[in-house]
Design a protein around this motif. Structure first.
Motif, short mmCIF file in Angstrom:
data_model
loop_
_atom_site.label_atom_id
_atom_site.label_comp_id
_atom_site.label_asym_id
_atom_site.label_seq_id
_atom_site.Cartn_x
_atom_site.Cartn_y
_atom_site.Cartn_z
N LEU A 59 7.21 7.06 3.76
CA LEU A 59 5.84 6.79 4.18
C LEU A 59 5.75 5.42 4.84
CD1 LEU A 59 3.83 8.14 1.11
CD2 LEU A 59 4.54 9.33 3.17
N PRO A 60 5.16 5.34 6.03
CA PRO A 60 5.17 4.07 6.78
C PRO A 60 4.36 2.95 6.15
CG PRO A 60 3.76 5.67 7.86
CD PRO A 60 4.48 6.41 6.78
N ALA A 61 3.32 3.29 5.39
CA ALA A 61 2.45 2.25 4.82
C ALA A 61 2.67 2.05 3.33
CB ALA A 61 0.98 2.60 5.10
N GLY A 62 3.67 2.73 2.76
CA GLY A 62 3.94 2.56 1.34
C GLY A 62 2.75 2.96 0.48
N GLY A 63 2.54 2.22 -0.61
CA GLY A 63 1.41 2.53 -1.47
C GLY A 63 1.53 1.89 -2.83
N LEU A 64 0.70 2.35 -3.73
CA LEU A 64 0.60 1.81 -5.08
C LEU A 64 1.00 2.87 -6.11
CD1 LEU A 64 -0.49 -0.43 -7.05
CD2 LEU A 64 -2.68 0.80 -6.97
N ILE A 65 1.91 2.53 -6.99
CA ILE A 65 2.22 3.37 -8.15
C ILE A 65 1.30 2.88 -9.26
CG2 ILE A 65 3.96 4.25 -9.71
CD1 ILE A 65 4.49 4.92 -6.77
N HIS A 66 0.20 3.58 -9.43
CA HIS A 66 -0.85 3.16 -10.35
C HIS A 66 -0.40 3.28 -11.81
CE1 HIS A 66 -4.41 3.69 -12.81
NE2 HIS A 66 -4.24 4.99 -12.85
N ALA A 67 -0.79 2.29 -12.62
CA ALA A 67 -0.55 2.31 -14.07
C ALA A 67 0.93 2.52 -14.40
CB ALA A 67 -1.40 3.38 -14.75
N PHE A 68 1.79 1.75 -13.77
CA PHE A 68 3.22 1.92 -13.97
C PHE A 68 3.62 1.55 -15.39
CE2 PHE A 68 7.60 0.40 -14.02
CZ PHE A 68 8.25 1.50 -13.48
N THR A 69 4.39 2.43 -16.03
CA THR A 69 4.91 2.16 -17.38
C THR A 69 6.38 2.57 -17.49
OG1 THR A 69 4.11 4.30 -18.19
CG2 THR A 69 2.67 2.39 -18.52
N GLY A 70 7.04 2.74 -16.39
CA GLY A 70 8.43 3.18 -16.41
C GLY A 70 9.41 2.06 -16.71
N SER A 71 10.68 2.34 -16.48
CA SER A 71 11.74 1.38 -16.77
C SER A 71 11.92 0.40 -15.61
CB SER A 71 13.05 2.13 -16.99
OG SER A 71 13.50 2.72 -15.76
N LEU A 72 12.68 -0.66 -15.86
CA LEU A 72 12.98 -1.61 -14.80
C LEU A 72 13.78 -0.94 -13.69
CD1 LEU A 72 12.83 -4.46 -13.69
CD2 LEU A 72 14.86 -5.03 -15.06
N GLN B 273 -0.80 -14.91 -6.45
CA GLN B 273 0.33 -14.06 -6.05
C GLN B 273 -0.08 -12.60 -5.92
OE1 GLN B 273 3.24 -14.74 -9.09
NE2 GLN B 273 3.90 -16.72 -8.28
N THR B 274 -0.75 -12.09 -6.93
CA THR B 274 -1.10 -10.67 -6.91
C THR B 274 -2.21 -10.38 -5.90
OG1 THR B 274 -2.53 -11.03 -8.84
CG2 THR B 274 -0.30 -10.21 -9.25
N GLY B 275 -3.10 -11.34 -5.68
CA GLY B 275 -4.11 -11.16 -4.64
C GLY B 275 -3.49 -11.04 -3.27
N ALA B 276 -2.48 -11.89 -3.01
CA ALA B 276 -1.78 -11.82 -1.72
C ALA B 276 -1.00 -10.51 -1.59
CB ALA B 276 -0.83 -13.01 -1.58
N THR B 277 -0.42 -10.04 -2.70
CA THR B 277 0.29 -8.77 -2.68
C THR B 277 -0.65 -7.62 -2.35
OG1 THR B 277 1.89 -9.59 -4.31
CG2 THR B 277 1.72 -7.20 -4.04
N LEU B 278 -1.84 -7.64 -2.94
CA LEU B 278 -2.81 -6.58 -2.65
C LEU B 278 -3.23 -6.62 -1.18
CD1 LEU B 278 -4.55 -4.29 -3.78
CD2 LEU B 278 -6.32 -5.98 -4.28
N GLU B 279 -3.43 -7.79 -0.64
CA GLU B 279 -3.79 -7.88 0.79
C GLU B 279 -2.70 -7.31 1.68
OE1 GLU B 279 -4.69 -11.98 1.48
OE2 GLU B 279 -6.75 -11.80 0.71
N ARG B 280 -1.45 -7.58 1.35
CA ARG B 280 -0.34 -7.01 2.13
C ARG B 280 -0.32 -5.50 1.99
NH1 ARG B 280 2.49 -11.42 -0.06
NH2 ARG B 280 3.52 -10.05 -1.58
N LEU B 281 -0.50 -5.01 0.80
CA LEU B 281 -0.48 -3.57 0.56
C LEU B 281 -1.56 -2.86 1.37
CD1 LEU B 281 0.26 -0.95 -0.99
CD2 LEU B 281 -1.28 -1.73 -2.81
N LEU B 282 -2.77 -3.39 1.34
CA LEU B 282 -3.89 -2.75 2.01
C LEU B 282 -4.03 -3.16 3.47
CD1 LEU B 282 -6.55 -3.06 -0.84
CD2 LEU B 282 -4.95 -1.19 -0.40
N ARG B 283 -3.21 -4.11 3.86
CA ARG B 283 -3.19 -4.62 5.25
C ARG B 283 -4.55 -5.18 5.65
NH1 ARG B 283 -0.89 0.55 8.21
NH2 ARG B 283 -2.41 1.47 6.75
N ARG B 284 -5.24 -5.80 4.69
CA ARG B 284 -6.52 -6.44 4.99
C ARG B 284 -6.96 -7.27 3.79
NH1 ARG B 284 -9.89 -1.14 6.03
NH2 ARG B 284 -7.85 -0.37 6.61
#
Length: 250
Positions: A142-155, A239-250
């Motif tokens: 997927l070209p825009a990636g996305g969010l894996i919501h509520a991640f609880t998996g392994s490293l 840090q996380t605010g900047a990550t969200l902006e990159r993810l959403l591209r805005r």
């Protein structure tokens, strides 16, 4: 910028006091909310909430509501995404705790392909299918990636999903004393690979147990994640605010 990257303010749990809920979040320094859709009949409520850059919205078809989704819902979803200001497609995904896995995967695949066609990030609900979802995402690229919501998996699972261009959503689960594996994973995640979320009204953090969850409680998630990573809550918010902006591209 402290942000709640995933909540459901459109749900009826907030009907009595929705403006107050948003106000409390602002008072706690939460400057951005992302409200994820689950059914087509929520689109009116979601668009009424939209304040781009402050309250952003997504449209999607959630696996918990399979019986509410019709045969033409993908086409209607495509039209809705094209005609409204949204930041992502979602929430969509697969959940091993509920029935009809084949129907879930068909609906999920259709939405992933739609996200690819529209070049939108995709917000993914994934419970006990991390490896299978990672394989599917690797195939689709997927070209825009996305969010894996509520991640609880392994490293290891986290690293694979991050390597595919996806961001992890870290929510209230990390605040609970028993979440030892998740705490170790969150402490080890690369900077810029995750955002903070509440999933309000669900996934209540330990410090608010027994209460309805709401976006203001992302401060409790932030405090625990900052502690685990040995940084200040202010640094984590930036840090996380900047990550969200990159993810959403805005």
């Amino acid at each position: 910028m402290l942000a709640d990257a995933h909540c459901h303010l459109q749900f009826s749990a907030f009907d009595a006091d929705r403006p107050a809920v948003i106000r409390r979040a602002r008072q706690q320094g939460v400057s951005r909310l992302v409200v994820a859709g689950t059914r087509l009949d929520e689109i009116g409520a979601l668009t009424a909430l939209s304040r781009p850059g402050e309250v952003d919205i997504c449209f999607g078809l959630h696996p918990w509501f399979l019986d509410d989704h019709g045969d033409d819902d993908i086409e209607q979803l495509a039209q809705a995404l094209a005609s409204h200001e949204v930041v992502a497609l979602g929430e969509c995904g697969v959940d091993a705790r509920i029935d009809s896995p084949e129907r879930q995967w068909r609906l999920f695949d259709a939405q992933l392909k739609l996200a690819k066609r529209l070049a939108l990030p995709v917000v993914i609900h994934c419970v006990k299918y991390e490896d299978e979802v990672g394989k599917r995402l690797g195939q689709l690229a997927l070209p825009a990636g996305g969010l894996i919501h509520a991640f609880t998996g392994s490293l290891q699972q986290a690293e694979r999903l991050i390597g595919l261009g996806f961001t992890l959503g870290i929510g209230g689960a990390v605040t609970h004393d028993r979440a030892h594996k998740l705490k170790r994973t969150v402490a080890a995640l690369p900077e810029g690979s995750f955002v903070l979320e509440t999933d309000a009204p669900d996934m209540t953090p330990q410090g608010a147990a027994g209460e309805r969850n709401e976006p203001a409680n992302v401060t409790l998630v932030a405090a625990e994640v900052a502690r685990l990573r040995g940084i200040s809550a202010e640094t984590l918010a930036a840090q996380t605010g900047a990550t969200l902006e990159r993810l959403l591209r805005r």
